[in-house]
Design an enzyme around this catalytic site. Structure first.
Site, PDB file in Angstrom:
ATOM      1  CG  MET A 114      -5.859   3.492   4.019  1.00  0.00           C
ATOM      2  SD  MET A 114      -6.961   2.310   2.844  1.00  0.00           S
ATOM      3  CE  MET A 114      -5.524   1.846   1.656  1.00  0.00           C
ATOM      4  CE1 TYR A 162       3.739  -3.265   7.699  1.00  0.00           C
ATOM      5  CE2 TYR A 162       4.766  -1.956   5.851  1.00  0.00           C
ATOM      6  CZ  TYR A 162       5.003  -3.134   6.819  1.00  0.00           C
ATOM      7  OH  TYR A 162       5.939  -3.996   6.804  1.00  0.00           O
ATOM      8  CG  HIS A 219       1.952   7.797   6.141  1.00  0.00           C
ATOM      9  ND1 HIS A 219       2.267   6.320   5.872  1.00  0.00           N
ATOM     10  CD2 HIS A 219       0.694   7.655   5.296  1.00  0.00           C
ATOM     11  CE1 HIS A 219       1.447   5.657   4.828  1.00  0.00           C
ATOM     12  NE2 HIS A 219       0.738   6.359   4.574  1.00  0.00           N
ATOM     13  N   GLY A 225      -0.997  13.070   0.214  1.00  0.00           N
ATOM     14  CA  GLY A 225       0.391  13.065  -0.510  1.00  0.00           C
ATOM     15  C   GLY A 225      -0.103  13.178  -1.915  1.00  0.00           C
ATOM     16  CG  ASP A 227      -2.083   7.897  -3.110  1.00  0.00           C
ATOM     17  OD1 ASP A 227      -2.175   6.818  -3.701  1.00  0.00           O
ATOM     18  OD2 ASP A 227      -1.467   8.094  -2.147  1.00  0.00           O
ATOM     19  CG  MET A 287       9.031   6.778   0.565  1.00  0.00           C
ATOM     20  SD  MET A 287       9.396   6.593   2.310  1.00  0.00           S
ATOM     21  CE  MET A 287      10.937   7.112   2.203  1.00  0.00           C
ATOM     22  NE  ARG A 334      -1.844  -1.623  -2.880  1.00  0.00           N
ATOM     23  CZ  ARG A 334      -2.561  -0.823  -2.808  1.00  0.00           C
ATOM     24  NH1 ARG A 334      -2.522   0.330  -2.860  1.00  0.00           N
ATOM     25  NH2 ARG A 334      -3.951  -1.234  -2.424  1.00  0.00           N
TER      26      ARG A 334
HETATM   27  O1  PAF Z   1      -4.399   7.318   0.594  1.00  0.00           O
HETATM   28  C1  PAF Z   1      -4.926   6.536   1.445  1.00  0.00           C
HETATM   29  O2  PAF Z   1      -4.055   6.032   2.358  1.00  0.00           O
HETATM   30  C2  PAF Z   1      -6.341   6.284   1.252  1.00  0.00           C
HETATM   31  O3  PAF Z   1      -6.886   6.093   0.185  1.00  0.00           O
HETATM   32  C3  PAF Z   1      -7.081   7.264   2.344  1.00  0.00           C
HETATM   33  C4  PAF Z   1      -7.240   8.511   1.875  1.00  0.00           C
HETATM   34  C5  PAF Z   1      -6.716   7.125   4.000  1.00  0.00           C
HETATM   35  C6  PAF Z   1      -8.610   6.886   2.374  1.00  0.00           C
HETATM   36  O4  PAF Z   1      -8.983   5.499   3.057  1.00  0.00           O
END
Ligand code: PAF
Length: 315
Positions: free
Chosen positions: A35, A37, A42, A182, A185, A219, A222
């Site tokens: 998403m 940022y 990432h 990652g 989550d 990390m 937010r």
């Molecule tokens: O983990 C995230 O950044 C989001 O939930 C994702 C997997 C890109 C879906 O919008």
């Protein structure tokens, strides 16, 4: 070596065309959905993607479908130009940034009429640009029913149906061979893996380790919204999880005592625990004794920021 300039694709038909052209050249495609940022977490996913595929697509899309109207969609941090700069610097580079402006039709959904552009970094989320054709609305959702019920699903009831749906859309548009997510989550990762299995997507989903700041904070995009004091308090999550793992691996105390330890540490630091649960790594069911590989998952509020973190425990 000169930095690689990623090509930016905004149109989903063009994206699909690019992927099919790559496939016809025998190339495998890795997708890192984000998403935006972007942070070092990432970047680790992208670096790992290079080990599994020939070309890399990073999607940047703040998905309105996974935020309820009371959540932080309109303050979710965003910095597209900064993201592109970071992607230029990733070793091995990124081939495509898929930044769709036509992914969803929210034209008549009253929950998503705000077109505010406020964000911590000035760019904000512009919903107008996400609308493909105003009028019919979006009516199809993917749900991974059992796995989405617990933990984050309790306090964020629309979150996982939004995630599963947008990831399905990204999979259908980008048609990757592998996709990387990652482990921070954790519930999201397990939900996507289950969805891929249950719906026969021909995509390998790879989970990558939690990436932490040098002081241990997991990390997250937010984190930028934490004040320095809140950020300090938030370290209680990682510290208490590490202690709990230490005791668990020694087999010294029960799951109830382990969760109490974490809840107490976060409360004492000034956080507010949403949940702290020790669950089976696959079923995500809460366990009372650690007999199989488990993961200790936590969500807690520091001020207006809700953070999640977890630690896998093998005994
Ligand atoms: O983990 C995230 O950044 C989001 O939930 C994702 C997997 C890109 C879906 O919008």
């Amino acid at each position: 070596m000169a930095a690689k300039e990623p090509e930016i694709i905004r149109d989903k038909d063009q994206m699909r065309k690019w992927s099919r052209a790559m496939r016809s050249q025998g190339k495998t495609i890795g997708l890192v959905p984000t998403m935006g940022y972007l942070h070092a977490g990432h970047v680790s996913l992208i670096r790992e993607a290079h080990n599994h595929s020939d070309v890399i697509v990073v999607s940047i899309y703040v998905n309105p479908g996974q935020f309820s109207p009371s959540e932080d969609l309109f303050t979710y941090p965003s910095d597209f130009h900064g993201d592109i700069q970071k992607l230029r610097a990733v070793p091995g580079g990124v081939d495509i940034v898929f930044n769709p402006h036509n992914l969803y039709d929210y034209g008549i959904n009253p929950n998503y009429t705000n077109t505010s552009t406020s964000s911590s970094n000035g760019e904000g989320v512009k919903l107008e640009s996400c609308v493909e054709e105003k009028g019919l609305g979006h009516g199809t959702w993917v749900r991974v029913e059992r796995l989405e019920k617990g933990m984050c699903g309790k306090s964020r009831p629309v979150f996982f149906k939004g995630v599963a749906t947008v990831v399905t859309k990204l999979f259908n548009i980008v048609e990757p061979d592998v996709a990387l997510f990652g482990k921070k989550d954790y519930q999201q990762l397990r939900i996507i893996q289950r969805m891929v299995r249950d719906l026969d997507f021909s995509i390998r989903v790879i989970g990558y380790e939690v990436v932490r700041e040098s002081d241990g904070l997991a990390m997250s995009s937010r984190n930028v919204r934490l004040s320095p004091e809140e950020r300090e308090k938030a370290l209680s999550i990682n510290k208490s999880l590490s202690r709990a793992r230490f005791f668990a691996e020694k087999g010294q105390i029960s799951c109830k005592e382990l969760t109490d330890l974490v809840i107490q540490a976060i409360n004492e630091a000034g956080g507010r625990v949403d949940y702290a649960e020790i669950v089976d790594q696959d079923s995500l069911e809460t366990v009372e004794d650690i007999r199989s590989p488990v993961v200790f998952c936590v969500a807690a509020w520091f001020g207006k920021v809700r953070l999640i973190d977890n630690m896998e425990i093998r005994v």
